[in-house]
Design a protein around this motif. Structure first.
Motif, PDB file in Angstrom:
ATOM      1  N   LEU A  84       0.831  -1.302   0.023  1.00 39.01           N
ATOM      2  CA  LEU A  84      -0.010  -0.099   0.024  1.00 39.01           C
ATOM      3  C   LEU A  84       0.974   1.265   0.136  1.00 39.01           C
ATOM      4  N   LEU A  85       1.782   1.291   0.784  1.00 38.24           N
ATOM      5  CA  LEU A  85       2.646   2.465   0.934  1.00 38.24           C
ATOM      6  C   LEU A  85       3.807   2.055   1.660  1.00 38.24           C
ATOM      7  N   ASP A 117      14.605   6.147  -1.225  1.00 32.42           N
ATOM      8  CA  ASP A 117      15.221   6.904  -2.100  1.00 32.42           C
ATOM      9  C   ASP A 117      15.219   8.368  -2.306  1.00 32.42           C
ATOM     10  N   GLY A 118      14.162   8.673  -1.413  1.00 28.90           N
ATOM     11  CA  GLY A 118      14.024  10.225  -1.673  1.00 28.90           C
ATOM     12  C   GLY A 118      12.973  10.792  -2.561  1.00 28.90           C
ATOM     13  N   VAL A 119      12.441   9.884  -3.303  1.00 32.42           N
ATOM     14  CA  VAL A 119      11.365  10.068  -4.245  1.00 32.42           C
ATOM     15  C   VAL A 119      10.005  10.535  -3.572  1.00 32.42           C
ATOM     16  N   GLN A 120       9.450  11.531  -3.887  1.00 31.02           N
ATOM     17  CA  GLN A 120       8.337  11.992  -3.144  1.00 31.02           C
ATOM     18  C   GLN A 120       7.127  10.886  -3.754  1.00 31.02           C
ATOM     19  N   ILE A 121       6.701  10.489  -2.817  1.00 28.83           N
ATOM     20  CA  ILE A 121       5.479   9.230  -3.270  1.00 28.83           C
ATOM     21  C   ILE A 121       3.986   9.463  -2.835  1.00 28.83           C
ATOM     22  N   ALA A 122       3.831  10.525  -1.711  1.00 28.25           N
ATOM     23  CA  ALA A 122       2.569  10.559  -1.099  1.00 28.25           C
ATOM     24  C   ALA A 122       2.555  12.066  -0.467  1.00 28.25           C
ATOM     25  N   LEU A 123       1.423  12.155   0.033  1.00 28.28           N
ATOM     26  CA  LEU A 123       1.162  13.624   0.792  1.00 28.28           C
ATOM     27  C   LEU A 123       0.325  13.242   2.085  1.00 28.28           C
ATOM     28  N   VAL A 124       0.436  13.843   3.168  1.00 32.91           N
ATOM     29  CA  VAL A 124      -0.266  13.748   4.083  1.00 32.91           C
ATOM     30  C   VAL A 124      -0.790  15.128   4.514  1.00 32.91           C
ATOM     31  N   THR A 125      -2.112  15.467   4.600  1.00 35.74           N
ATOM     32  CA  THR A 125      -2.755  16.618   4.934  1.00 35.74           C
ATOM     33  C   THR A 125      -3.561  16.528   6.265  1.00 35.74           C
ATOM     34  N   GLY A 142      -8.419  16.306  15.310  1.00 33.65           N
ATOM     35  CA  GLY A 142      -8.864  16.249  13.759  1.00 33.65           C
ATOM     36  C   GLY A 142      -8.469  15.049  13.156  1.00 33.65           C
ATOM     37  N   SER A 143      -7.906  15.367  11.957  1.00 32.95           N
ATOM     38  CA  SER A 143      -7.380  13.997  11.190  1.00 32.95           C
ATOM     39  C   SER A 143      -6.399  14.275  10.259  1.00 32.95           C
ATOM     40  N   SER A 144      -5.876  13.206   9.714  1.00 28.62           N
ATOM     41  CA  SER A 144      -4.774  13.094   8.768  1.00 28.62           C
ATOM     42  C   SER A 144      -5.173  12.480   7.643  1.00 28.62           C
ATOM     43  N   ASP A 145      -5.261  13.080   6.330  1.00 28.89           N
ATOM     44  CA  ASP A 145      -5.602  12.193   5.154  1.00 28.89           C
ATOM     45  C   ASP A 145      -4.290  11.810   4.377  1.00 28.89           C
ATOM     46  N   PHE A 146      -4.129  10.634   4.014  1.00 29.41           N
ATOM     47  CA  PHE A 146      -2.998  10.208   3.294  1.00 29.41           C
ATOM     48  C   PHE A 146      -3.449  10.030   1.789  1.00 29.41           C
ATOM     49  N   ILE A 147      -2.693  10.632   0.998  1.00 28.83           N
ATOM     50  CA  ILE A 147      -3.004  10.912  -0.493  1.00 28.83           C
ATOM     51  C   ILE A 147      -1.517   9.996  -1.329  1.00 28.83           C
ATOM     52  N   MET A 148      -2.112   9.370  -2.241  1.00 29.68           N
ATOM     53  CA  MET A 148      -0.937   8.805  -3.039  1.00 29.68           C
ATOM     54  C   MET A 148      -0.606   9.920  -4.045  1.00 29.68           C
ATOM     55  N   GLY A 149       1.000  10.249  -4.570  1.00 31.20           N
ATOM     56  CA  GLY A 149       1.224  10.960  -5.350  1.00 31.20           C
ATOM     57  C   GLY A 149       1.316  12.510  -5.018  1.00 31.20           C
ATOM     58  N   ALA A 150       1.162  13.371  -5.891  1.00 27.08           N
ATOM     59  CA  ALA A 150       1.660  14.808  -5.433  1.00 27.08           C
ATOM     60  C   ALA A 150       0.524  15.882  -5.622  1.00 27.08           C
ATOM     61  N   ASP A 151      -0.709  15.471  -5.768  1.00 30.49           N
ATOM     62  CA  ASP A 151      -1.939  16.072  -5.949  1.00 30.49           C
ATOM     63  C   ASP A 151      -2.611  16.202  -4.606  1.00 30.49           C
ATOM     64  N   PRO A 152      -2.535  17.312  -4.044  1.00 30.32           N
ATOM     65  CA  PRO A 152      -3.346  17.626  -2.610  1.00 30.32           C
ATOM     66  C   PRO A 152      -5.009  17.296  -2.623  1.00 30.32           C
TER      67      PRO A 152
END
Length: 173
Positions: A84-85, A117-125, A142-152
């Motif tokens: 998954l991640l 490897d230092g590659v950006q793979i996900a975001l957490v908002t 509150g809450s944290s959303d985990f998102i794959m990729g670079a699009d918030p």
């Protein structure tokens, strides 16, 4: 002249003062040392990850900067199954805040997640609803959303609830 004096006094109330004065005024601006407690999120996490510490800085221009002891550039964290991640590290968080009521605020910030490897793979908002208590401490949830990729605005693959307790960081004598 009176307007200048009144402005200077108001600015002093916003920028300076003691923790107790800040609490009475409901001033969020400043730096806070927080203990963050992730909450259980069944079925993925029947037992939540361990608590961690964080520093949140709320600027007068309604910006927020966050750093924590759980997601750093030097540590790989394995929260999810590797398919998954994979294990990841994280950047500091950057975002904004707004007042939602007397002594109440909402903030959101975003962090980049990187693979080994230092590659950006996900975001957490993370979005938090905060309240300054009468004693000058800060509480929030509150809450944290985990998102794959670079699009918030991408698809959330996991949402985890969090709570925090914080105290204002002051200048040491």
């Amino acid at each position: 002249m009176r307007a200048i004096i009144a402005f200077a006094l108001a600015l002093g109330l916003v920028l300076g003062g003691s923790g107790a004065a800040d609490a009475r005024l409901g001033t969020l601006a400043g730096s806070w040392f927080a203990e963050v407690s992730p909450q259980a999120a069944p079925p993925e996490f029947p037992d939540p990850p361990p608590p961690f510490v964080s520093i949140l800085n709320f600027g007068l221009a309604r910006t927020v900067t966050e750093t924590d002891g759980a997601l750093s550039p030097n540590v790989l964290v394995a929260l999810f199954p590797p398919d998954l991640l994979p294990p990841f590290s994280g950047s500091d968080g950057y975002g904004s805040w707004k007042r939602t009521g007397r002594n109440r605020f909402r903030c959101s910030f975003i962090k980049f997640l990187f693979d080994a490897d230092g590659v950006q793979i996900a975001l957490v908002t993370t979005t938090l609803d905060l309240r300054i208590r009468r004693d000058g401490t800060l509480e929030g949830e509150g809450s944290s959303d985990f998102i794959m990729g670079a699009d918030p605005d991408g698809e959330v693959f996991f949402n985890g609830p969090v709570r925090l307790e914080a105290r204002r960081l002051g200048v040491r004598d």
